[in-house]
Design a protein around this motif. Structure first.
Motif, mmCIF file in Angstrom:
data_model
loop_
_atom_site.group_PDB
_atom_site.id
_atom_site.type_symbol
_atom_site.label_atom_id
_atom_site.label_comp_id
_atom_site.label_asym_id
_atom_site.label_seq_id
_atom_site.Cartn_x
_atom_site.Cartn_y
_atom_site.Cartn_z
ATOM 1 N N ASN A 1 19.755 0.905 -1.667
ATOM 2 C CA ASN A 1 18.746 1.036 -2.727
ATOM 3 C C ASN A 1 17.934 -0.239 -2.910
ATOM 4 N N GLU A 2 18.581 -1.392 -2.800
ATOM 5 C CA GLU A 2 17.866 -2.655 -2.966
ATOM 6 C C GLU A 2 16.817 -2.828 -1.868
ATOM 7 N N GLU A 3 17.196 -2.510 -0.631
ATOM 8 C CA GLU A 3 16.252 -2.596 0.483
ATOM 9 C C GLU A 3 15.092 -1.620 0.301
ATOM 10 N N LEU A 4 15.414 -0.417 -0.157
ATOM 11 C CA LEU A 4 14.359 0.571 -0.407
ATOM 12 C C LEU A 4 13.404 0.093 -1.485
ATOM 13 N N ASN A 5 13.939 -0.524 -2.522
ATOM 14 C CA ASN A 5 13.078 -1.028 -3.596
ATOM 15 C C ASN A 5 12.119 -2.096 -3.084
ATOM 16 N N VAL A 6 12.582 -2.949 -2.174
ATOM 17 C CA VAL A 6 11.724 -3.981 -1.581
ATOM 18 C C VAL A 6 10.613 -3.317 -0.765
ATOM 19 N N ILE A 7 10.958 -2.298 0.014
ATOM 20 C CA ILE A 7 9.972 -1.588 0.839
ATOM 21 C C ILE A 7 8.944 -0.889 -0.049
ATOM 22 N N ILE A 8 9.433 -0.216 -1.092
ATOM 23 C CA ILE A 8 8.537 0.484 -2.026
ATOM 24 C C ILE A 8 7.569 -0.510 -2.668
ATOM 25 N N ALA A 9 8.086 -1.670 -3.068
ATOM 26 C CA ALA A 9 7.236 -2.703 -3.680
ATOM 27 C C ALA A 9 6.186 -3.196 -2.688
ATOM 28 N N GLU A 10 6.584 -3.371 -1.432
ATOM 29 C CA GLU A 10 5.637 -3.826 -0.406
ATOM 30 C C GLU A 10 4.521 -2.797 -0.199
ATOM 31 N N ILE A 11 4.895 -1.534 -0.129
ATOM 32 C CA ILE A 11 3.886 -0.472 0.054
ATOM 33 C C ILE A 11 2.945 -0.431 -1.146
ATOM 34 N N ASN A 12 3.515 -0.465 -2.343
ATOM 35 C CA ASN A 12 2.680 -0.431 -3.554
ATOM 36 C C ASN A 12 1.737 -1.627 -3.629
ATOM 37 N N GLU A 13 2.234 -2.792 -3.240
ATOM 38 C CA GLU A 13 1.401 -3.997 -3.260
ATOM 39 C C GLU A 13 0.242 -3.867 -2.265
ATOM 40 N N THR A 14 0.527 -3.306 -1.100
ATOM 41 C CA THR A 14 -0.514 -3.109 -0.081
ATOM 42 C C THR A 14 -1.573 -2.128 -0.575
ATOM 43 N N ILE A 15 -1.114 -1.062 -1.212
ATOM 44 C CA ILE A 15 -2.048 -0.076 -1.780
ATOM 45 C C ILE A 15 -2.913 -0.732 -2.856
ATOM 46 N N GLN A 16 -2.274 -1.486 -3.741
ATOM 47 C CA GLN A 16 -3.001 -2.118 -4.851
ATOM 48 C C GLN A 16 -4.018 -3.137 -4.344
ATOM 49 N N THR A 17 -3.662 -3.857 -3.280
ATOM 50 C CA THR A 17 -4.606 -4.817 -2.686
ATOM 51 C C THR A 17 -5.859 -4.096 -2.206
ATOM 52 N N MET A 18 -5.684 -2.948 -1.554
ATOM 53 C CA MET A 18 -6.832 -2.172 -1.073
ATOM 54 C C MET A 18 -7.649 -1.636 -2.247
ATOM 55 N N ILE A 19 -6.980 -1.148 -3.268
ATOM 56 C CA ILE A 19 -7.683 -0.648 -4.460
ATOM 57 C C ILE A 19 -8.527 -1.763 -5.077
ATOM 58 N N ASN A 20 -7.918 -2.934 -5.248
ATOM 59 C CA ASN A 20 -8.629 -4.066 -5.852
ATOM 60 C C ASN A 20 -9.822 -4.505 -5.005
ATOM 61 N N ARG A 21 -9.612 -4.551 -3.678
ATOM 62 C CA ARG A 21 -10.692 -4.979 -2.786
ATOM 63 C C ARG A 21 -11.850 -3.986 -2.822
ATOM 64 N N CYS A 22 -11.539 -2.721 -2.800
ATOM 65 C CA CYS A 22 -12.585 -1.688 -2.858
ATOM 66 C C CYS A 22 -13.320 -1.732 -4.195
ATOM 67 N N ALA A 23 -12.583 -1.968 -5.270
ATOM 68 C CA ALA A 23 -13.212 -2.057 -6.595
ATOM 69 C C ALA A 23 -14.173 -3.249 -6.641
ATOM 70 N N SER A 24 -13.771 -4.375 -6.035
ATOM 71 C CA SER A 24 -14.649 -5.552 -6.002
ATOM 72 C C SER A 24 -15.929 -5.253 -5.230
ATOM 73 N N ILE A 25 -15.785 -4.585 -4.111
ATOM 74 C CA ILE A 25 -16.963 -4.229 -3.300
ATOM 75 C C ILE A 25 -17.867 -3.283 -4.073
ATOM 76 N N ASP A 26 -17.254 -2.289 -4.719
ATOM 77 C CA ASP A 26 -18.054 -1.325 -5.482
ATOM 78 C C ASP A 26 -18.797 -2.017 -6.620
ATOM 79 N N GLU A 27 -18.137 -2.959 -7.298
ATOM 80 C CA GLU A 27 -18.788 -3.707 -8.383
ATOM 81 C C GLU A 27 -19.934 -4.563 -7.832
ATOM 82 N N PHE A 28 -19.688 -5.207 -6.693
ATOM 83 C CA PHE A 28 -20.721 -6.022 -6.068
ATOM 84 C C PHE A 28 -21.917 -5.161 -5.672
ATOM 85 N N ASP A 29 -21.662 -4.027 -5.045
ATOM 86 C CA ASP A 29 -22.740 -3.113 -4.635
ATOM 87 C C ASP A 29 -23.529 -2.620 -5.842
ATOM 88 N N ALA A 30 -22.813 -2.333 -6.938
ATOM 89 C CA ALA A 30 -23.492 -1.874 -8.148
ATOM 90 C C ALA A 30 -24.372 -2.983 -8.722
#
Length: 195
Positions: free
Chosen positions: A153-182
């Motif tokens: 379970n501990e290893e799975l939690n680390v993997i889940i956190a890594e995936i979520n962090e990667t997703i959030q990084t993409m969300i944040n980057r896309c939001a920055s681009i969208d704000e810049f474009d706007a």
């Protein structure tokens, strides 16, 4: 054990009449302990059946759970405390196995989220060239053939956190681009108004 209740009425005659006869089965305290134990064992066996039906839930957690329940079967005692203790131990084991199932389900849901993000941006020019998108592809490849049954379970939690962090990084980057474009579009509109 049974309780017999009735009402008695008399009207000064030589006889009396019994009425409203009610027989109630009363479970003894000892039977209550046995019933609680049987219910706990039944719940555990149902969970074993559910977990055994899905490959992703197998592995050391399920094996340990099955061994714990097997060791608690056919329990007999005259001590109420012994019954209370064994029922508590069974429910603790059930809780641990349910937590494992929830953790496995959470992993698969999170992995599906990153697959969905890949599908959303893979053909989006500009977005699919971002470093954040490259990281999404790397994480998908990294966990594509993950044998979840050997991860605790501990290893799975680390993997889940890594995936979520990667997703959030993409969300944040896309939001920055969208704000810049706007902002650019707004500035261009203002410039057009002054021409």
């Amino acid at each position: 054990n049974y309780i017999l209740e009735w009402s008695h009425e008399s009207s000064n005659w030589d006889g009396s009449v019994l009425g409203a006869l009610n027989v109630t089965n009363v479970v003894s305290k000892g039977t209550e302990y046995i019933l609680a134990y049987n219910k706990a064992i039944k719940t555990a066996k149902e969970l074993i059946e559910k977990a055994s039906a899905e490959l992703c839930y197998t592995g050391s957690y399920l094996n340990d759970f099955m061994n714990i329940i097997a060791s608690k079967e056919h329990f007999v005692s005259t001590s109420p405390t012994a019954y209370e203790n064994i029922v508590a131990e069974i429910y603790d084991a059930i809780t641990n196995m349910k937590n494992r199932i929830d953790n496995v389900d959470n992993y698969y849901a999170t992995y599906q989220d990153i697959l969905d993000m890949n599908a959303l941006y893979q053909d989006s020019e500009g977005y699919n060239e971002l470093l954040a998108f490259t990281q999404i592809l790397e994480v998908i490849a990294k966990y594509n053939d993950l044998d979840i049954t050997v991860k605790n379970n501990e290893e799975l939690n680390v993997i889940i956190a890594e995936i979520n962090e990667t997703i959030q990084t993409m969300i944040n980057r896309c939001a920055s681009i969208d704000e810049f474009d706007a902002s650019i579009a707004k500035a261009e509109a203002l410039l057009t108004d002054y021409e």
